[in-house]
Design a protein around this motif. Structure first.
Motif, PDB file in Angstrom:
ATOM      1  N   TYR A 103       0.631  -1.345  -0.010  1.00  0.00           N
ATOM      2  CA  TYR A 103       0.068  -0.027   0.015  1.00  0.00           C
ATOM      3  C   TYR A 103       0.831   1.334  -0.087  1.00  0.00           C
ATOM      4  O   TYR A 103       1.680   1.412   0.776  1.00  0.00           O
ATOM      5  N   ILE A 104       0.679   1.885  -1.052  1.00  0.00           N
ATOM      6  CA  ILE A 104       1.636   3.325  -1.140  1.00  0.00           C
ATOM      7  C   ILE A 104       0.815   4.478  -1.199  1.00  0.00           C
ATOM      8  O   ILE A 104       0.543   5.122  -0.127  1.00  0.00           O
ATOM      9  N   LYS A 105      -0.007   4.691  -1.979  1.00  0.00           N
ATOM     10  CA  LYS A 105      -0.640   6.151  -2.287  1.00  0.00           C
ATOM     11  C   LYS A 105      -1.979   5.766  -1.386  1.00  0.00           C
ATOM     12  O   LYS A 105      -2.342   6.676  -0.837  1.00  0.00           O
ATOM     13  N   ASN A 106      -2.511   4.597  -0.869  1.00  0.00           N
ATOM     14  CA  ASN A 106      -3.551   4.338  -0.033  1.00  0.00           C
ATOM     15  C   ASN A 106      -3.042   3.882   1.343  1.00  0.00           C
ATOM     16  O   ASN A 106      -3.797   3.433   2.271  1.00  0.00           O
ATOM     17  N   GLU A 107      -1.652   4.121   1.686  1.00  0.00           N
ATOM     18  CA  GLU A 107      -1.263   3.653   2.910  1.00  0.00           C
ATOM     19  C   GLU A 107      -1.879   4.227   4.146  1.00  0.00           C
ATOM     20  O   GLU A 107      -2.290   3.675   4.909  1.00  0.00           O
ATOM     21  N   LEU A 108      -2.218   5.606   3.850  1.00  0.00           N
ATOM     22  CA  LEU A 108      -2.827   6.262   5.022  1.00  0.00           C
ATOM     23  C   LEU A 108      -4.323   5.772   5.393  1.00  0.00           C
ATOM     24  O   LEU A 108      -4.729   5.525   6.452  1.00  0.00           O
ATOM     25  N   THR A 109      -4.852   5.497   4.104  1.00  0.00           N
ATOM     26  CA  THR A 109      -6.426   4.827   4.266  1.00  0.00           C
ATOM     27  C   THR A 109      -6.455   3.611   5.154  1.00  0.00           C
ATOM     28  O   THR A 109      -7.318   3.347   5.899  1.00  0.00           O
ATOM     29  N   ILE A 110      -5.586   2.882   4.869  1.00  0.00           N
ATOM     30  CA  ILE A 110      -5.587   1.583   5.825  1.00  0.00           C
ATOM     31  C   ILE A 110      -4.538   1.409   6.957  1.00  0.00           C
ATOM     32  O   ILE A 110      -4.432   0.344   7.361  1.00  0.00           O
ATOM     33  N   ARG A 111      -3.910   2.399   7.270  1.00  0.00           N
ATOM     34  CA  ARG A 111      -3.030   2.547   8.330  1.00  0.00           C
ATOM     35  C   ARG A 111      -3.506   1.922   9.743  1.00  0.00           C
ATOM     36  O   ARG A 111      -4.618   2.574  10.045  1.00  0.00           O
ATOM     37  N   GLY A 112      -3.014   0.981  10.333  1.00  0.00           N
ATOM     38  CA  GLY A 112      -3.546   0.707  11.595  1.00  0.00           C
ATOM     39  C   GLY A 112      -4.583  -0.405  11.626  1.00  0.00           C
ATOM     40  O   GLY A 112      -4.951  -0.820  12.611  1.00  0.00           O
ATOM     41  N   LYS A 113      -5.034  -0.820  10.266  1.00  0.00           N
ATOM     42  CA  LYS A 113      -6.190  -1.570  10.170  1.00  0.00           C
ATOM     43  C   LYS A 113      -5.512  -3.099  10.459  1.00  0.00           C
ATOM     44  O   LYS A 113      -4.435  -3.372   9.545  1.00  0.00           O
ATOM     45  N   LYS A 114      -6.192  -3.962  11.140  1.00  0.00           N
ATOM     46  CA  LYS A 114      -5.742  -5.295  11.072  1.00  0.00           C
ATOM     47  C   LYS A 114      -6.337  -6.191  10.240  1.00  0.00           C
ATOM     48  O   LYS A 114      -5.694  -7.238   9.747  1.00  0.00           O
ATOM     49  N   ARG A 115      -7.665  -6.001  10.020  1.00  0.00           N
ATOM     50  CA  ARG A 115      -8.298  -6.713   8.835  1.00  0.00           C
ATOM     51  C   ARG A 115      -8.931  -5.899   7.685  1.00  0.00           C
ATOM     52  O   ARG A 115      -9.143  -4.655   7.914  1.00  0.00           O
ATOM     53  N   LEU A 116      -8.664  -6.298   6.397  1.00  0.00           N
ATOM     54  CA  LEU A 116      -9.032  -5.514   5.391  1.00  0.00           C
ATOM     55  C   LEU A 116     -10.270  -6.109   4.561  1.00  0.00           C
ATOM     56  O   LEU A 116     -10.094  -7.386   4.573  1.00  0.00           O
ATOM     57  N   PRO A 123      -7.818  -1.870  -2.705  1.00  0.00           N
ATOM     58  CA  PRO A 123      -6.920  -2.700  -2.970  1.00  0.00           C
ATOM     59  C   PRO A 123      -5.650  -2.367  -2.716  1.00  0.00           C
ATOM     60  O   PRO A 123      -5.262  -1.042  -2.646  1.00  0.00           O
ATOM     61  N   PRO A 124      -4.417  -3.089  -2.679  1.00  0.00           N
ATOM     62  CA  PRO A 124      -2.930  -2.768  -2.641  1.00  0.00           C
ATOM     63  C   PRO A 124      -2.796  -1.845  -3.842  1.00  0.00           C
ATOM     64  O   PRO A 124      -3.075  -2.142  -4.988  1.00  0.00           O
ATOM     65  N   ASP A 125      -1.790  -0.859  -3.905  1.00  0.00           N
ATOM     66  CA  ASP A 125      -1.528  -0.308  -5.067  1.00  0.00           C
ATOM     67  C   ASP A 125      -0.361  -0.911  -5.721  1.00  0.00           C
ATOM     68  O   ASP A 125      -0.412  -0.652  -7.051  1.00  0.00           O
ATOM     69  N   LEU A 126       0.307  -1.691  -5.366  1.00  0.00           N
ATOM     70  CA  LEU A 126       1.160  -2.620  -5.922  1.00  0.00           C
ATOM     71  C   LEU A 126       1.264  -4.034  -5.587  1.00  0.00           C
ATOM     72  O   LEU A 126       1.310  -4.273  -4.530  1.00  0.00           O
ATOM     73  N   ALA A 127       0.976  -5.120  -6.603  1.00  0.00           N
ATOM     74  CA  ALA A 127       1.272  -6.512  -6.131  1.00  0.00           C
ATOM     75  C   ALA A 127       2.292  -7.088  -7.062  1.00  0.00           C
ATOM     76  O   ALA A 127       2.384  -6.604  -8.171  1.00  0.00           O
ATOM     77  N   LEU A 128       2.770  -7.903  -6.307  1.00  0.00           N
ATOM     78  CA  LEU A 128       3.749  -8.767  -7.074  1.00  0.00           C
ATOM     79  C   LEU A 128       3.783 -10.159  -7.255  1.00  0.00           C
ATOM     80  O   LEU A 128       3.354 -10.724  -6.167  1.00  0.00           O
ATOM     81  N   GLU A 129       3.822 -10.800  -8.291  1.00  0.00           N
ATOM     82  CA  GLU A 129       3.914 -12.264  -8.329  1.00  0.00           C
ATOM     83  C   GLU A 129       5.060 -12.804  -9.106  1.00  0.00           C
ATOM     84  O   GLU A 129       5.732 -12.037  -9.954  1.00  0.00           O
ATOM     85  N   ILE A 130       5.551 -13.700  -8.548  1.00  0.00           N
ATOM     86  CA  ILE A 130       6.965 -14.347  -8.907  1.00  0.00           C
ATOM     87  C   ILE A 130       6.722 -15.720  -9.632  1.00  0.00           C
ATOM     88  O   ILE A 130       6.075 -16.590  -9.061  1.00  0.00           O
ATOM     89  N   ASP A 131       7.535 -16.067 -10.771  1.00  0.00           N
ATOM     90  CA  ASP A 131       7.561 -17.273 -11.165  1.00  0.00           C
ATOM     91  C   ASP A 131       6.214 -17.886 -11.522  1.00  0.00           C
ATOM     92  O   ASP A 131       5.806 -18.743 -10.879  1.00  0.00           O
TER      93      ASP A 131
END
Length: 216
Positions: A103-116, A123-131
């Motif tokens: 979470y980058i641009k929306n980090e403040l929006t979900i800051r401190g939340k334990k469940r989303l 959603p997260p601003d950036l997702a990473l998938e490997i192989d």
């Protein structure tokens, strides 16, 4: 479930597909699997995939994640890294566990939340998938409206940007515009295999600092 999940063994690099899995069953399966596990899941309208990554997959994930964290820190951008958190939306009957997410641009929006809950939270601003040879689900990320998806396969990084509900391949990142990350991330990942993690991250941080100075 008629067959207890703990009796299902998924060898590293392999996957198991379960069909006609209801949302309630998915919730039960996730609870049974627990949070601290190597396996990843993807759920798309009744089809559940459980995949176990290879060891080299984890190495690539960790180094690329460290490079992204270093980049965010050097750029002085607040972020929250949530790893392979399960992101799901019951209304869309879809769910996914990325290898890594930020979470980058929306980090403040979900800051401190334990469940989303993606029915109300962004959603997260950036997702990473490997192989991603056996596990590629851009349609799920599209449905969940993840703005940027990085896919690393066969030593190549692909950046996908969400436009009009579909991903298009891009030469630069939405979150890090103006930086040649497709080449640079791959270069430093390769360097880490001979120079070591710490030396590589130090060199990468210096590159980011130099790039900032040149832009200014």
């Amino acid at each position: 479930m008629l067959l207890e999940l703990k009796r299902i063994y998924v060898p590293p690099g392999q996957r198991v597909l379960l069909r006609d899995v209801t949302w309630q069953e998915l919730e039960s399966i996730l609870e049974e699997l627990g949070e601290h596990r190597a396996a990843r899941i993807a759920y798309d309208k009744g089809i559940l995939e459980i995949m176990a990554p290879l060891p080299e997959h984890e190495d690539n994930k960790e180094i690329i994640s460290d490079l992204v964290k270093a980049l965010l820190e050097e750029l002085d951008i607040e972020f929250r890294c949530l790893g392979s958190t399960t992101f799901k939306n019951q209304l869309m009957a879809q769910g996914i566990e990325p290898d890594q997410c930020f979470y980058i641009k929306n980090e403040l929006t979900i800051r401190g939340k334990k469940r989303l809950d993606l029915t109300v939270d962004p959603p997260p601003d950036l997702a990473l998938e490997i192989d991603i040879t056996s596990r590629t689900h851009p349609n799920i990320y599209q449905s969940l409206k993840v703005p940027e998806l990085w896919r690393f396969e066969k030593e190549k990084l692909q950046i996908n940007i969400l436009q009009d509900g579909h991903y298009i391949e891009s030469q630069e990142s939405l979150n890090f515009p103006g930086l040649p990350l497709i080449e640079v991330i791959t270069q430093y990942l390769e360097q880490s295999r001979t120079a070591g993690r710490n030396a590589t991250l130090k060199a990468f941080r210096f590159w980011v600092q130099q790039s900032r100075q040149q832009k200014n």
